[in-house]
Design a protein around this motif. Structure first.
Motif, PDB file in Angstrom:
ATOM      1  N   HIS A  30       0.824  -1.206   0.000  1.00  0.00           N
ATOM      2  CA  HIS A  30       0.000   0.000   0.000  1.00  0.00           C
ATOM      3  C   HIS A  30       0.863   1.262   0.000  1.00  0.00           C
ATOM      4  O   HIS A  30       0.533   2.253  -0.669  1.00  0.00           O
ATOM      5  CB  HIS A  30      -0.923   0.004   1.224  1.00  0.00           C
ATOM      6  CG  HIS A  30      -2.130  -0.861   1.075  1.00  0.00           C
ATOM      7  ND1 HIS A  30      -2.085  -2.234   1.175  1.00  0.00           N
ATOM      8  CD2 HIS A  30      -3.431  -0.550   0.819  1.00  0.00           C
ATOM      9  CE1 HIS A  30      -3.300  -2.734   1.001  1.00  0.00           C
ATOM     10  NE2 HIS A  30      -4.130  -1.736   0.770  1.00  0.00           N
ATOM     11  N   SER A  47       0.993   4.242  -2.909  1.00  0.00           N
ATOM     12  CA  SER A  47       0.569   5.599  -2.560  1.00  0.00           C
ATOM     13  C   SER A  47       1.356   6.663  -3.326  1.00  0.00           C
ATOM     14  O   SER A  47       0.931   7.817  -3.394  1.00  0.00           O
ATOM     15  CB  SER A  47       0.713   5.829  -1.053  1.00  0.00           C
ATOM     16  OG  SER A  47       2.085   5.877  -0.669  1.00  0.00           O
ATOM     17  N   THR A  71      -4.253   9.548  -3.487  1.00  0.00           N
ATOM     18  CA  THR A  71      -3.920   8.281  -2.830  1.00  0.00           C
ATOM     19  C   THR A  71      -3.911   8.456  -1.321  1.00  0.00           C
ATOM     20  O   THR A  71      -3.564   9.528  -0.806  1.00  0.00           O
ATOM     21  CB  THR A  71      -2.540   7.769  -3.295  1.00  0.00           C
ATOM     22  OG1 THR A  71      -1.534   8.707  -2.907  1.00  0.00           O
ATOM     23  CG2 THR A  71      -2.513   7.581  -4.812  1.00  0.00           C
ATOM     24  N   GLU A  72      -4.290   7.376  -0.623  1.00  0.00           N
ATOM     25  CA  GLU A  72      -4.362   7.396   0.849  1.00  0.00           C
ATOM     26  C   GLU A  72      -5.109   8.648   1.306  1.00  0.00           C
ATOM     27  O   GLU A  72      -4.624   9.438   2.107  1.00  0.00           O
ATOM     28  CB  GLU A  72      -2.956   7.345   1.456  1.00  0.00           C
ATOM     29  CG  GLU A  72      -2.183   6.085   1.138  1.00  0.00           C
ATOM     30  CD  GLU A  72      -2.824   4.845   1.733  1.00  0.00           C
ATOM     31  OE1 GLU A  72      -3.365   4.932   2.857  1.00  0.00           O
ATOM     32  OE2 GLU A  72      -2.807   3.784   1.078  1.00  0.00           O
ATOM     33  N   PHE A  73      -6.328   8.803   0.802  1.00  0.00           N
ATOM     34  CA  PHE A  73      -7.107  10.019   1.016  1.00  0.00           C
ATOM     35  C   PHE A  73      -8.220   9.739   2.023  1.00  0.00           C
ATOM     36  O   PHE A  73      -8.846   8.679   1.998  1.00  0.00           O
ATOM     37  CB  PHE A  73      -7.712  10.494  -0.313  1.00  0.00           C
ATOM     38  CG  PHE A  73      -8.201  11.907  -0.285  1.00  0.00           C
ATOM     39  CD1 PHE A  73      -7.327  12.964  -0.435  1.00  0.00           C
ATOM     40  CD2 PHE A  73      -9.558  12.180  -0.118  1.00  0.00           C
ATOM     41  CE1 PHE A  73      -7.783  14.272  -0.417  1.00  0.00           C
ATOM     42  CE2 PHE A  73     -10.018  13.485  -0.096  1.00  0.00           C
ATOM     43  CZ  PHE A  73      -9.136  14.533  -0.242  1.00  0.00           C
ATOM     44  N   THR A  74      -8.467  10.697   2.913  1.00  0.00           N
ATOM     45  CA  THR A  74      -9.467  10.539   3.967  1.00  0.00           C
ATOM     46  C   THR A  74     -10.707  11.370   3.667  1.00  0.00           C
ATOM     47  O   THR A  74     -10.601  12.550   3.347  1.00  0.00           O
ATOM     48  CB  THR A  74      -8.888  10.954   5.329  1.00  0.00           C
ATOM     49  OG1 THR A  74      -7.756  10.137   5.637  1.00  0.00           O
ATOM     50  CG2 THR A  74      -9.925  10.797   6.434  1.00  0.00           C
ATOM     51  N   GLU A 125     -14.571   8.293   9.949  1.00  0.00           N
ATOM     52  CA  GLU A 125     -13.449   8.496   9.031  1.00  0.00           C
ATOM     53  C   GLU A 125     -13.293   7.295   8.103  1.00  0.00           C
ATOM     54  O   GLU A 125     -13.350   6.155   8.539  1.00  0.00           O
ATOM     55  CB  GLU A 125     -12.164   8.710   9.832  1.00  0.00           C
ATOM     56  CG  GLU A 125     -10.924   8.941   8.983  1.00  0.00           C
ATOM     57  CD  GLU A 125      -9.677   9.169   9.814  1.00  0.00           C
ATOM     58  OE1 GLU A 125      -8.562   9.037   9.265  1.00  0.00           O
ATOM     59  OE2 GLU A 125      -9.811   9.490  11.013  1.00  0.00           O
ATOM     60  N   ARG A 128     -10.722   5.839   5.094  1.00  0.00           N
ATOM     61  CA  ARG A 128      -9.419   5.978   4.441  1.00  0.00           C
ATOM     62  C   ARG A 128      -9.461   5.221   3.118  1.00  0.00           C
ATOM     63  O   ARG A 128      -9.607   4.004   3.098  1.00  0.00           O
ATOM     64  CB  ARG A 128      -8.322   5.412   5.337  1.00  0.00           C
ATOM     65  CG  ARG A 128      -6.913   5.651   4.831  1.00  0.00           C
ATOM     66  CD  ARG A 128      -6.450   7.049   5.142  1.00  0.00           C
ATOM     67  NE  ARG A 128      -5.020   7.207   4.903  1.00  0.00           N
ATOM     68  CZ  ARG A 128      -4.391   8.360   5.060  1.00  0.00           C
ATOM     69  NH1 ARG A 128      -5.043   9.433   5.462  1.00  0.00           N
ATOM     70  NH2 ARG A 128      -3.105   8.453   4.819  1.00  0.00           N
ATOM     71  N   ASP A 137      -7.786   4.009  -0.506  1.00  0.00           N
ATOM     72  CA  ASP A 137      -6.475   3.742  -1.100  1.00  0.00           C
ATOM     73  C   ASP A 137      -6.216   4.628  -2.317  1.00  0.00           C
ATOM     74  O   ASP A 137      -5.117   5.172  -2.474  1.00  0.00           O
ATOM     75  CB  ASP A 137      -6.377   2.267  -1.514  1.00  0.00           C
ATOM     76  CG  ASP A 137      -6.383   1.334  -0.319  1.00  0.00           C
ATOM     77  OD1 ASP A 137      -6.062   1.797   0.795  1.00  0.00           O
ATOM     78  OD2 ASP A 137      -6.711   0.147  -0.492  1.00  0.00           O
ATOM     79  N   ASP A 168      -9.836   0.078  -4.092  1.00  0.00           N
ATOM     80  CA  ASP A 168      -9.413  -0.441  -2.793  1.00  0.00           C
ATOM     81  C   ASP A 168      -8.510  -1.651  -3.026  1.00  0.00           C
ATOM     82  O   ASP A 168      -8.963  -2.684  -3.527  1.00  0.00           O
ATOM     83  CB  ASP A 168     -10.624  -0.839  -1.949  1.00  0.00           C
ATOM     84  CG  ASP A 168     -10.240  -1.115  -0.509  1.00  0.00           C
ATOM     85  OD1 ASP A 168      -9.709  -0.200   0.148  1.00  0.00           O
ATOM     86  OD2 ASP A 168     -10.452  -2.246  -0.035  1.00  0.00           O
ATOM     87  N   TYR A 215     -18.001   3.035   0.770  1.00  0.00           N
ATOM     88  CA  TYR A 215     -17.096   4.043   0.232  1.00  0.00           C
ATOM     89  C   TYR A 215     -17.798   4.881  -0.841  1.00  0.00           C
ATOM     90  O   TYR A 215     -17.686   6.116  -0.872  1.00  0.00           O
ATOM     91  CB  TYR A 215     -15.859   3.378  -0.374  1.00  0.00           C
ATOM     92  CG  TYR A 215     -14.975   2.651   0.623  1.00  0.00           C
ATOM     93  CD1 TYR A 215     -15.133   2.838   1.997  1.00  0.00           C
ATOM     94  CD2 TYR A 215     -13.965   1.786   0.192  1.00  0.00           C
ATOM     95  CE1 TYR A 215     -14.312   2.178   2.900  1.00  0.00           C
ATOM     96  CE2 TYR A 215     -13.148   1.121   1.094  1.00  0.00           C
ATOM     97  CZ  TYR A 215     -13.333   1.313   2.438  1.00  0.00           C
ATOM     98  OH  TYR A 215     -12.528   0.657   3.334  1.00  0.00           O
TER      99      TYR A 215
END
Length: 398
Positions: free
Chosen positions: A267, A271, A328-331, A339, A341, A343, A358, A373
């Motif tokens: 992962h 990213s 990438t790796e966005f919240t 929350e 997260r 990918d 994902d 999501y």
């Protein structure tokens, strides 16, 4: 976990109080306090609290033991003379005035230190050797005077032909001279035994035991009560309700943990990949090795990165330039404030399309998860405003 830790915490709180009440030199702020601690660290107030009440063995160097005393000390001492090579080094010889305030003369050599004693500059090496001898003598004095009751000395040397041969071939080696004197005292008292050339021992004399003076039970409590510190930490310790039925299989535990780390590394690598260009791959490889190089075996990590590079090349639909924005790796947060997260989020601004990716490195997929999501993404104000179509899918990394 020990009384000594609590003592040091207490000492730290006293330093804070002292700084707050009597400081006139430093700013009254956290940076000011840090500067105060850094510049005053050699003062007695910054020394570790006494270790008298700690029933444990303390391992330390001679330098670390300065200013401390212990009832019993075991000194391990290698008395062999070692001469450090000066090859390929810049060596500085300095002569100060008597007050050590000014430099009277100096000499710099590179790779020729052994020639200086044979030249007209031999005074430099003579003074340097004298300073080293005095420093060594001081260190030995510190080592031999840390014990309050009992001192045990174990000294070793790198000579196959015995300690006597070491003495004969050594010139002005302070440790050897002192070790010889200690041996002489034992021999003179008839308390020295020789097993062979390299194993000799003196008899242990009378062991002195320091009388314990127990303190009142409430004494420590009163010290910490002013700072609201609960000193009775033992009441928080719990015992297992059931005995362990079997030993932990550390091999299995390590392999499971290592599998998780490999997944995390995959992962982490992805990213850094937006569109799969060579520069991105180079950056992702370098970053992943730097972060996981000490956690995952080198061969395993190299194979993983090669596999990930092939994965990127084999999925042109994901790593396509058609995606005008990639995150990438966005919240993001759902309607309940939870929350999430993600990918990878890919945005096609021209066709008003957002796709969520994902990555999966295991075999457990939860189909409803990707639906959550997508629902959370559709609810975002920007997505609603521009009427984006949102899709999502799992992508397995084999």
């Amino acid at each position: 976990p020990s009384d000594n830790d609590l003592k040091n915490i207490h000492q730290f709180l006293l330093l804070m109080i002292e700084f707050q009440q009597n400081n006139t030199k430093y700013p009254s702020s956290l940076p000011g306090f840090i500067t105060y601690c850094r510049e005053e660290r050699d003062q007695d107030a910054f020394r570790q609290a006494s270790l008298e009440d700690v029933k444990a063995i303390t391992l330390m160097t001679i330098h670390k033991s300065k200013g401390l005393e212990f009832d019993n000390v075991l000194l391990y001492w290698n008395v062999s003379h070692t001469h450090r090579s000066a090859n390929n080094e810049l060596n500085a010889f300095i002569i100060h005035d008597k007050a050590f305030r000014h430099v009277q003369s100096y000499l710099l050599t590179f790779n020729y230190q052994d020639l200086v004693p044979l030249s007209s500059f031999k005074e430099f090496t003579e003074l340097a050797e004298m300073r080293e001898l005095l420093e060594e003598l001081n260190n030995i004095y510190v080592a031999l005077t840390r014990a309050k009751s009992n001192l045990f000395i174990c000294y070793s040397y790198d000579r196959v032909d015995g300690f006597e041969a070491l003495k004969e071939k050594t010139t002005l080696n302070i440790p050897v001279l002192i070790a010889e004197r200690i041996q002489y005292q034992f021999v003179h008292q008839g308390a020295w035994h020789e097993y062979d050339k390299n194993r000799q021992a003196g008899e242990i004399g009378q062991l002195l035991r320091t009388a314990e003076n127990p303190r009142p039970a409430d004494e420590d409590k009163s010290i910490f009560s002013a700072h609201n510190i609960d000193q009775d930490f033992r009441k928080y310790l719990t015992s297992p309700t059931e005995p362990f039925s079997q030993h932990l299989n550390w091999k299995t535990a390590f392999l499971e943990q290592n599998s998780i780390q490999v997944g995390n590394a995959a992962h982490y690598y992805l990213s850094f990949i937006r569109h799969g260009g060579q520069d991105e791959k180079k950056t992702a490889r370098r970053k992943t090795i730097a972060f996981y190089g000490t956690l995952i075996e080198e061969s395993t990590l190299s194979l993983l990165i090669e596999k990930l590079e092939r994965f990127v090349d084999s999925h042109p639909d994901i790593f396509s330039m058609a995606w005008t924005q990639v995150f990438t790796e966005f919240t993001i947060f759902d309607a309940d404030g939870a929350e999430i997260r993600l990918d990878r989020i890919m945005v096609d601004q021209k066709n008003k399309h957002i796709e969520i990716i994902d990555y999966k490195t295991g075999h457990l997929f939860e189909p409803q998860q990707i639906e959550e999501y997508v629902s959370a993404m559709k609810a975002l104000p920007t997505v609603l405003q521009h009427q984006y179509q949102v899709t999502g899918r799992f992508v397995e990394i084999d």
